[in-house]
Design a protein around this motif. Sequence first.
Motif, PDB file in Angstrom:
ATOM      1  N   ALA A 209     -70.959  53.683  18.793  1.00  0.00           N
ATOM      2  CA  ALA A 209     -69.883  53.066  19.572  1.00  0.00           C
ATOM      3  C   ALA A 209     -68.905  54.122  20.069  1.00  0.00           C
ATOM      4  O   ALA A 209     -68.424  54.058  21.201  1.00  0.00           O
TER       5      ALA A 209
ATOM      6  N   SER B 175     -70.283  55.919  23.007  1.00  0.00           N
ATOM      7  CA  SER B 175     -70.185  55.079  24.196  1.00  0.00           C
ATOM      8  C   SER B 175     -68.791  55.151  24.800  1.00  0.00           C
ATOM      9  O   SER B 175     -68.625  55.323  26.014  1.00  0.00           O
ATOM     10  N   ILE B 176     -67.759  55.069  23.954  1.00  0.00           N
ATOM     11  CA  ILE B 176     -66.378  55.126  24.434  1.00  0.00           C
ATOM     12  C   ILE B 176     -66.078  56.487  25.040  1.00  0.00           C
ATOM     13  O   ILE B 176     -65.423  56.599  26.092  1.00  0.00           O
TER      14      ILE B 176
ATOM     15  N   ARG C 288     -63.380  49.595  27.884  1.00  0.00           N
ATOM     16  CA  ARG C 288     -64.608  48.906  28.307  1.00  0.00           C
ATOM     17  C   ARG C 288     -64.354  47.907  29.437  1.00  0.00           C
ATOM     18  O   ARG C 288     -65.290  47.419  30.061  1.00  0.00           O
TER      19      ARG C 288
ATOM     20  N   THR D  29     -71.449  47.418  24.372  1.00  0.00           N
ATOM     21  CA  THR D  29     -71.465  48.404  23.289  1.00  0.00           C
ATOM     22  C   THR D  29     -72.699  49.294  23.359  1.00  0.00           C
ATOM     23  O   THR D  29     -72.737  50.350  22.724  1.00  0.00           O
ATOM     24  N   ASP D  30     -73.722  48.868  24.137  1.00  0.00           N
ATOM     25  CA  ASP D  30     -74.938  49.676  24.248  1.00  0.00           C
ATOM     26  C   ASP D  30     -74.874  50.684  25.396  1.00  0.00           C
ATOM     27  O   ASP D  30     -75.830  51.426  25.609  1.00  0.00           O
TER      28      ASP D  30
END
Length: 436
Positions: free
Chosen positions: A2, A5-6, A34, A61-62
Motif C-alpha cells: 500500500a 502504491s501511495i 487516492r 489499493t492495487d
Amino acid sequence: MANQSILRISREIKQLQSNIDLSLAIACDDEDLRNVRALIMGPPDTPYQFGFFEFSIIFGTDYPAGPPVVRALTTNHGQCRFNPNIYSCGKVCLSILGTWRGDRGEEWSSAQGLESILISIQSLMSSNPYENEPGYELAESDGDKKDMKAYAAKIRHESIRISVIEPLECILGIKANSTINPTDEEEGKDVDKGADITDAFADLRKRRFLWYFDCYMQSIAQGECEVTRKRRFTRMPFENPGNSMDGHFDYPNLRNRLNQVKDAIIAETMGWTIRGKAAQEQEAGISENLRRQYEQIVEKYKNHKNFTVDLHIVDGNPFLWQLTYFGRPMTHLDGGIFNIKIYLSPDFPEDQPRVFVGSPLFHYRVAKCGILCYFPARTDDMRCHVDAIVAALEEESPYDPRTNVHPEATRMFWGSPDDRKRYNRELRRSVERSAE
C-alpha cells in the motif's frame, strides 16, 4: 504494498503539478492522495477548444497493477454526453482503463500512469469526435458526413455553455438567464449548478477565461454563421435517451453570458487592490511578504543594471504593481514604452496575478482586453512572474496555439510571409503609439 502504491501516486501527481502544461491540471487532498480531480483543456482547433473538462480519478489499493476508476464530471449533471466515449453518466470508455475492449497491447499496464490516462482522454477530444464511435471510422456517405458536421457543431456550442460559462457563473455568483434543457423544464428538476465544480480550479478557470475570451467569441461568431437561433440539436445514430447531447443553439445568449463573466472577473481583479489595502492596514503577513519580494526584485534589476524594466508599487499598495517595459534596441519593440499593471490577490499564490498591458499592443500573447498570457517558472515567486512577463513580450518561440490569445495577431504572425510583414507593421504601429 500500500505504501508503494501511495508513493507512486504521489510522485505522478508532483510530476504533473511541476510541469508547465497548459492542457492538464491536477488537484488532490494531501490526506487522500487516492482521490484526485483533473482538469483537461479542450485542444485548439477542435469543437472542444479551450473548454474546461473535469474528471474524478480514484486509485485503488492495487495501483499501478490495475488502472484507477475515472469518471467525467462535466456532464451537465448527468444529462450531456460530450463524446461517443464519454457518457452522460460519467463513464469514460477506454481500453487503457479496462472500460472498453481494445486490441492486444492497448490494455492497462503498470508502465502507464496518471499522465498517460489524461492524454488518452484528451485524444478523444478530436476535430471529428464522431469518428470515435466504433464502426464509424470508415463512414463516407453524405448522411454520415452531415452527421459529423452536426455533431461537431453542437459540441462546440455546449463546450462553451457547459464547460466554460456555467462553472464560472457558479464560482462568481452570477445568476444568468441560461438555456434550460427541455427535460429539466418538463420534469421540474431543481438543478444545482455548483455540484460538479472543484474550487481548486477556480483561479485557473478565471485566468484562462480572460486569455481565451476572444477565441470563445470567435467560435460564437462562426457558429452564428452556420446555424439559426433555437435550432434543435441533431441526435446522432449512436445517441440514446439518457445518454445523448440534446438541446438547441442560442449563440446570442452565450455571447451575453460570456460578457457578463468577463466583466465579473475584471471587477473582481480591480477589487483586489481594495481588499489588499485592508490587508495592509491589518498588517497581514501576505502584505509584508509581497512588499519584501518587490524590494528584492527592484534591487536585483538595479544590481544587474537592467534598463528595460522599471517597477514600482502604486500608491503604496503592495497588491498593485506597475511595470514599465522599454522595448529592447534592435527588436520589433524597440522604442516602445509599455505600462503594465500587475494585480495581486490577498490570496496569493493560490490566486495568481493578473497582468494587463495598459498600452494597446498588437501581440499574439496579449488579448484585446490587455490581459497577458505568460508562464512563471515558479508561481509563488514574484521575481519569476516579472521575468516571465518580459519573456512573453519578447518571445518568438515555436508555435503553440495554447499561448495565442489574440486571434487576428495569431493568424498574421503564423501565416504567410506577407501575413508576417502585416503583423510586424501592426506591432510597430502600436510601439510607436506607446511612445507618444
